[in-house]
Every structure is written in C-alpha cells, then in structure tokens.
Design an enzyme around this catalytic site. Structure first.
Site, PDB file in Angstrom:
ATOM      1  N   ASP A  93       0.855  -1.198   0.000  1.00 37.64           N
ATOM      2  CA  ASP A  93       0.000   0.000   0.000  1.00 37.64           C
ATOM      3  C   ASP A  93       0.892   1.250   0.000  1.00 37.64           C
ATOM      4  O   ASP A  93       2.022   1.175  -0.469  1.00 37.64           O
ATOM      5  CB  ASP A  93      -0.963  -0.051   1.196  1.00 37.64           C
ATOM      6  CG  ASP A  93      -2.267   0.680   0.913  1.00 37.64           C
ATOM      7  OD1 ASP A  93      -2.194   1.861   0.551  1.00 37.64           O
ATOM      8  OD2 ASP A  93      -3.350   0.081   1.048  1.00 37.64           O
ATOM      9  N   HIS A 109       1.987   1.807  -3.301  1.00 35.45           N
ATOM     10  CA  HIS A 109       1.126   2.807  -3.921  1.00 35.45           C
ATOM     11  C   HIS A 109       1.746   4.205  -3.936  1.00 35.45           C
ATOM     12  O   HIS A 109       1.084   5.174  -4.252  1.00 35.45           O
ATOM     13  CB  HIS A 109      -0.241   2.834  -3.230  1.00 35.45           C
ATOM     14  CG  HIS A 109      -0.999   1.544  -3.359  1.00 35.45           C
ATOM     15  ND1 HIS A 109      -2.213   1.320  -2.746  1.00 35.45           N
ATOM     16  CD2 HIS A 109      -0.709   0.400  -4.045  1.00 35.45           C
ATOM     17  CE1 HIS A 109      -2.629   0.087  -3.041  1.00 35.45           C
ATOM     18  NE2 HIS A 109      -1.741  -0.488  -3.820  1.00 35.45           N
TER      19      HIS A 109
END
Ligand code: NAG
Ligand code: NAG
Ligand code: NAG
Ligand code: NAG
Ligand code: NAG
Ligand code: NAG
Length: 404
Positions: A228, A251
C-alpha cells in the site's frame, strides 16, 4: 546482622540487580541499563515475553537521567503491548533493540487495541539498534476484508507512536505487518531514519509509515517496499519532511486520503525531496474524498528532485476519491488545495497519463506549479496531462506538455 540491616542489604542488592544504585542521601538514581533478559524474557520466539518487556519498561520509566532499555539478539514472541509514559524523571530513554520481535497471529489478542507495539506519552525516546518488528501478517492477510468492505474489522498496526515528543527512530526494520507498519499520531518533533520496511506488493493495507496530527516530522534515508502507500500524510500534519526515501513496490507517497471524516484538521507544510519511486501505482498523490463532510485546507507542499521508475500515475491530484461507489456524482470535495509545487520530477510512466490534476468543482485548486517535469511513457507513445478545475503554472521543461 540484625533484621533491619539484613533487609536493607537485600533491598540494595535487589535494586542493583534491576539497574539502580543509591547515592548519599538515599536518593535512587538511574544506573541506566535495563535488559529485558533480567526481567524474565526468554527470547526463544515461542514463550510470551510481553510481561517481562513491560516490567523492564516500567523500571526504566521509573528511573532517572539517561536510561537504556536493552533487547539483545534473539526472537521475542510478544502479544499486544503498550510502552507508555510519562516517565517523569527520565531525561532520555533509549531502546536498544538488536533482537526480533514476533507478533501473535491470534487476532482475538488485539481486541481492545488496533496496535501491536505502542510507544505513547513519552518525551525523549530513541528507538535504535537494527532490530526487527515482524508482524507475521502473512497469516492474517487473507482475513482482512478492508480493501473490499467499508465496515471491516481493522487489523492491528505493527508499531505505533502516540503523543510522543522528541522521538528518534533510527535503524530499525519492519516486515509483514498485519495492517500499517508504522503509525505516528499526535507527535511533536519525530526524526526517523534508516528505516527498512518490507511486505509483498499484494499484501492488503500494509502502508509503510502513516502520519496523522503531527508537527515536525522528518523521515530520511529509508527504504519502503509494501502493498500500500509508502508514506501517507493524513489529516492534521504540519512541518513534515520526507527526504531520501526509496519506495516500491506499493502505492507511492500519498497525502491523504483527506476529507473522509467530520472535523478533520488542515495539512500544511510538506517537503518531499530526493526520493525514488520504483514500480509503484502512484508517484506523488494528493487524494481527497469527493463527499467530504467538513471544509479543510491542504496547502504549502513542495515535491522536488523525485525520480519515477515505471510508475503508473507519477503526479496525481485526485479530489474525486470514492472507492466504495457511495458518493453522488454531483459531490464536490470541500478540501481546499493550494500552493502545491512540483520541481524536477523525472523518469518513466507506466501509463500515458503522466500528470493528472483533478481538482474540486466547488473549490478549485490554487497556485499549483510544475517546474522541470520530464516523464516518458515506457510504451510507444508520448505522455500527456489531464486537468480539471485548475489553472496550473508551468516553468522549465514540460514533458508531458501542459494541459490546454
Ligand atoms: C509534548 O509537548 C506538548 C506541548 O509542547 C505538551 O503539552 C505535552 O504534554 C508533551 N508531551 C509529552 C509526552 O511530554
Ligand atoms: C531531516 O533529516 C536529515 C537527515 O538527518 C537532515 O539532513 C535534514 O536536514 C533534516 N531536515 C529537517 C527539515 O529537519
Ligand atoms: C511552508 O512550509 C515550510 C516547510 O514546512 C515552512 O518552513 C514554511 O514556513 C511554510 N510557509 C507558510 C507560508 O506557511
Ligand atoms: C533533479 O533531481 C535529480 C534526482 O534527485 C538530481 O540528481 C538532480 O541533481 C536534480 N537537478 C537539479 C537541477 O536540482
Ligand atoms: C524522454 O525522452 C526524450 C526523447 O527520447 C529524451 O530526450 C529524454 O531524456 C527522456 N527523459 C527521461 C527522463 O528519460
Ligand atoms: C499511440 O498513438 C497513436 C496515434 O495517436 C494512437 O493511434 C494509438 O492508439 C496510441 N497508442 C496507445 C497505446 O495509446
């Protein structure tokens, strides 16, 4: 010996064993070193060492002066644990962690807290020594429904700092957290460096470092590979510097998401410098919820000297974030974005859309500038930019060309 003297001697011995000495006048003064092994820790990776760690912390925290809490090499199995202050007479508390801490995989153990290891309400804490926090998330990731469900049970963050002042975290590792690796909440003057974070690209919600409601945070020279966000800068932060961070996979570096909850505080004063993002979904992202309930400000941010290697969305402002498809299409974010500067951003984009500036219809972005941006598509064609509700200012190289 008379009984009284005997007792006094025993008391003295007991104190010495636990790291105290006595000065004249009988005042207890910190000798300074508290080793978890002297408090009953086994370090065999199986026996629960939580009580021993807590006892060592309590003794260290009750001491005076400069204090060391020592965690030698070895693997220590720990249930959720909170190291809390205030430590009234301690000037500085250094946790020397060589060993590996291994988290319980039994989610019932975390019922009352969303945290595995917490440090809270301490002033002058240093966490160092090259040790590892192993969240054993690989066991619980399949049970995490949060990426798909709004009302999910949030798994515990591995390492959390809450309301600490003057904290240094240097040279520690975190692997396979169940949820976020590190959370920094409500802290003042937090310096992090040499932090190494790893989790697989497909692991859910394993954000590297999440910041919220802090003032004065400096994270530098760290490597973060997760499933993430690399670093996420949430609501209520000011004076944040991220410097020399290598991200990927994951991310990317994210401001937000902002505007999800009522009464969120402003985010102001962010500098992101000399960072490299490799194979991440986003590079630099500012993300606000489309249907934010409260007005807030997201301002004064500089992103400079950033290298993108095959990043899907290298530069992206997205004020229409709504992952659960629960917003009306007419919703317009109430987060006001202004004074956002991108300087010297180079490298490659995995998609042709290298720059996305999608601002709020109700409150357009103000003073967004791009200076020397050079992003090539890794595929055949050239890159392009897309803009909505913003008039950006451009100087220097512009690849992709500015929005019309
Ligand atoms: C941190 O500093 C703030 C004000 O500067 C103070 O209110 C707070 O009590 C301090 N916290 C600790 C743990 O020392
Ligand atoms: C952040 O830390 C790095 C490394 O210690 C240092 O070079 C830099 O000056 C610091 N930045 C701020 C704003 O404190
Ligand atoms: C913008 O942020 C920088 C870095 O945190 C800070 O030094 C500066 O004072 C801020 N400027 C304004 C106008 O708030
Ligand atoms: C641009 O950023 C790159 C990568 O961080 C750096 O090596 C280079 O010196 C920067 N250029 C300028 C003009 O600052
Ligand atoms: C992008 O491609 C152009 C043309 O091939 C090249 O001159 C430039 O150096 C490339 N930029 C980067 C950052 O690789
Ligand atoms: C590349 O550009 C050509 C000409 O504009 C277009 O026909 C083609 O669909 C583009 N390819 C991609 C992958 O975007």
């Amino acid at each position: 010996m008379e009984m009284e003297k005997k007792m006094k001697l025993l008391f003295l011995l007991a104190l010495l064993c636990h790291g105290f000495s006595i000065t004249d006048g009988g005042r207890v003064v910190g000798l300074g070193t508290f080793n978890v092994m002297n408090f009953g820790a086994r370090g065999n990776g199986v026996t629960d060492d939580s009580q021993a760690f807590l006892a060592a912390w309590k003794a260290a925290c009750a001491s005076t002066g400069a204090v060391n809490l020592v965690i030698p090499s070895g693997t220590y199995f720990l249930n959720p644990i909170k190291f809390r202050g205030p430590c009234k007479n301690v000037q500085s508390l250094t946790v020397q962690m060589k060993g590996t801490l291994k988290a319980s995989t039994d989610l019932k153990q975390y019922k009352t807290s969303g945290v595995w290891v917490e440090f809270g309400w301490v002033d002058g804490l240093t966490l160092t020594g090259g040790g590892t926090f192993n969240g054993q998330g690989e066991v619980t990731w399949p049970l995490n429904t949060c990426p798909k469900q709004k009302n999910c049970k949030i798994p515990p963050t591995s390492l959390m700092f809450v309301n600490t002042n003057n904290t240094i975290v240097n040279g520690i590792k975190s692997v396979n957290s169940k949820f976020f690796h590190i959370g920094v909440l409500g802290c003042q003057n937090f310096q992090g460096s040499g932090i190494k974070i790893t989790a697989p690209a497909e692991s859910p919600n394993t954000d590297g470092i999440h910041l919220e409601r802090n003032s004065g945070v400096n994270i530098s020279n760290s490597e973060i590979a997760t499933g993430d966000d690399c670093v996420s800068v949430g609501q209520g932060n000011s004076y944040i510097t991220l410097n020399g961070i290598k991200c990927g996979p994951g991310h990317g570096i994210s401001v937000g998401s902002l505007g999800k909850y009522k009464d969120e505080k402003d985010v102001q004063g962010l500098i992101v410098q000399d960072c490299t993002l490799t194979e991440t979904d986003n590079g630099i992202r500012i993300k606000t919820w489309a249907n934010s309930p409260t007005n807030s400000i997201c301002a004064n941010m500089t992103f400079e000297n950033i290298v993108m290697n095959n990043v899907a969305n290298p530069i992206i402002i997205d004020q229409s974030y709504c992952p659960y498809a629960s917003c009306q299409s007419s919703a317009s974010s109430k987060v006001k974005i202004s004074d956002i500067h991108f300087k010297n951003i180079t490298g490659t984009s995995k998609t042709p859309v290298a720059v996305t500036l999608r601002c709020s219809k109700g409150i357009p972005c103000e003073r967004v500038s791009l200076d020397d941006v050079d992003l090539n598509f890794t595929g055949e064609n050239s890159t392009f930019a897309t803009c909505l509700n913003v008039k950006a200012e451009y100087t220097g190289t512009q690849n992709p060309p500015p929005c019309q």
